[in-house]
Write an enzyme that holds these catalytic residues in place. Structure first.
Site, PDB file in Angstrom:
ATOM      1  N   MET A  29       0.820  -1.206   0.000  1.00 27.44           N
ATOM      2  CA  MET A  29       0.000   0.000   0.000  1.00 27.44           C
ATOM      3  C   MET A  29       0.856   1.259   0.000  1.00 27.44           C
ATOM      4  SD  MET A  29      -2.659   1.075   3.019  1.00 27.44           S
ATOM      5  CE  MET A  29      -1.355   1.016   4.253  1.00 27.44           C
ATOM      6  N   SER A 103       3.482  -6.782   2.080  1.00 30.83           N
ATOM      7  CA  SER A 103       2.254  -6.292   2.703  1.00 30.83           C
ATOM      8  C   SER A 103       1.061  -6.749   1.876  1.00 30.83           C
ATOM      9  CB  SER A 103       2.323  -4.777   2.878  1.00 30.83           C
ATOM     10  OG  SER A 103       1.342  -4.336   3.811  1.00 30.83           O
ATOM     11  N   GLN A 104       0.162  -5.843   1.443  1.00 29.78           N
ATOM     12  CA  GLN A 104      -1.029  -6.302   0.730  1.00 29.78           C
ATOM     13  C   GLN A 104      -0.686  -7.027  -0.566  1.00 29.78           C
ATOM     14  OE1 GLN A 104      -3.270  -2.660   0.168  1.00 29.78           O
ATOM     15  NE2 GLN A 104      -2.371  -2.256  -1.840  1.00 29.78           N
ATOM     16  N   ASP A 221       5.004  -5.656  14.750  1.00 28.96           N
ATOM     17  CA  ASP A 221       4.237  -4.941  13.732  1.00 28.96           C
ATOM     18  C   ASP A 221       3.237  -3.979  14.379  1.00 28.96           C
ATOM     19  OD1 ASP A 221       2.646  -4.252  11.429  1.00 28.96           O
ATOM     20  OD2 ASP A 221       3.411  -6.073  10.485  1.00 28.96           O
ATOM     21  N   HIS A 277       6.637  -3.452  10.787  1.00 29.15           N
ATOM     22  CA  HIS A 277       6.144  -3.849   9.478  1.00 29.15           C
ATOM     23  C   HIS A 277       7.134  -3.536   8.360  1.00 29.15           C
ATOM     24  CE1 HIS A 277       2.963  -5.174   6.864  1.00 29.15           C
ATOM     25  NE2 HIS A 277       3.026  -4.076   6.134  1.00 29.15           N
TER      26      HIS A 277
END
Length: 294
Positions: A29, A103-104, A221, A277
């Site tokens: 993202m 991530s995504q 995270d 993260h």
């Protein structure tokens, strides 16, 4: 010895040996394909460590700005169609490739395995991917925090309305454990690929073609809520405090994605990184991730 050497030489002349599998990267993202401080740096690092490798860092859109904006606002299913087309048209990927999602991008590349089995992905490496979704939006990268503030408010108002689902990427993997029925019925992306509304046999069989499915969880995270989603865990349904593991979930016990079968076969790999993260050292990356790329 001579016969063996000649055999290897013939295979190499046929292009069978000496070429590492290509690597396809999907960013997270607010990022883009070619940021030298993120995906551009990862691409360069892999190319340095694995000589001769072809690395495709996915760009969704005609330029880097569009790529970044689409990570927020372009319907995930449309992104998947775009990527499936990119992969199918790339001649260097037709014999197979490895996937690495950040991530995504982790859950998006998993969807590619399930939806677009050709060309075949061999190993999937999900670095901080949210495979059971998120229920919280603590912070966002860098200078685009104003977008994150707007997204937070939008998700809190109506994550599962059609307009929000169609036009806000993060809503498409928003998983409300207090309203599981609403999530199952309203989510146009995550509930589909996690087989929440019924079992699509092709999703299950396609995922099981992976040789390894590697999932990296960041132990400190502060962005992903809950962080257990990075290992396919999530909140126990009906509340938002206690989490359960993948192995305790109905997705696993009912084996709707074949993850239990993959786990028993040693295909699931759970790795931990000590930082926040997507925060890891080059040394950690080289030691833990590159063995699945070479």
């Amino acid at each position: 010895m001579v016969a063996l050497g000649l055999g290897v030489l013939v295979l190499c002349m046929m292009g069978v040996c000496g070429e590492p599998l290509p690597l396809v990267i999907w960013h997270g993202m607010g990022d883009s394909c070619c940021n030298p401080l993120s995906m551009g740096g990862i691409k360069k690092l892999v190319e340095q460590q694995v000589p001769g490798i072809y690395v495709l860092s996915l760009k969704i859109g005609s330029n880097i700005i569009e790529d970044m904006e689409n990570s927020f606002f372009l319907n995930v299913n449309k992104q998947l169609d775009n990527v499936c087309e990119q992969l199918a048209k790339d001649p260097r990927l037709q014999n197979g490739y490895n996937g690495m999602g950040f991530s995504q991008g982790g859950q998006f590349l998993r969807a590619i395995v399930q939806k677009c089995p050709s060309p075949p992905m061999k190993n999937l490496i999900s670095i901080g991917g949210q495979h059971q979704g998120v229920y919280g939006f603590p912070r966002c990268p860098g200078e685009i925090s104003h977008i994150c503030d707007w997204i937070r408010k939008t998700l809190n108002v109506g994550a599962y309305t059609q307009a929000v689902q169609e036009h806000l990427v993060q809503a498409e993997y928003w998983h409300d454990p207090l309203n599981e029925d609403q999530y199952r019925n309203g989510s146009i992306f995550l509930a589909d690929i996690n087989q929440e509304r019924g079992v699509n046999e092709s999703y299950r069989s396609n995922l099981q073609t992976l040789e390894k499915f590697v999932m990296v969880k960041f132990l400190k995270d502060t962005m992903v809520d809950p962080a257990d989603s990075e290992w396919f865990g999530f909140y126990r349904p009906g509340q938002s405090k206690e989490t359960i593991t993948l192995q305790e979930s109905s997705l696993y016990t009912e084996d709707r994605l074949g993850l239990r079968k993959m786990d028993k076969a040693g295909k699931l790999v759970f790795l931990a990184a000590a930082g926040d993260h997507l925060q890891f050292s080059e040394e950690w990356f080289n030691e833990n991730i590159l063995p699945f790329v070479r």
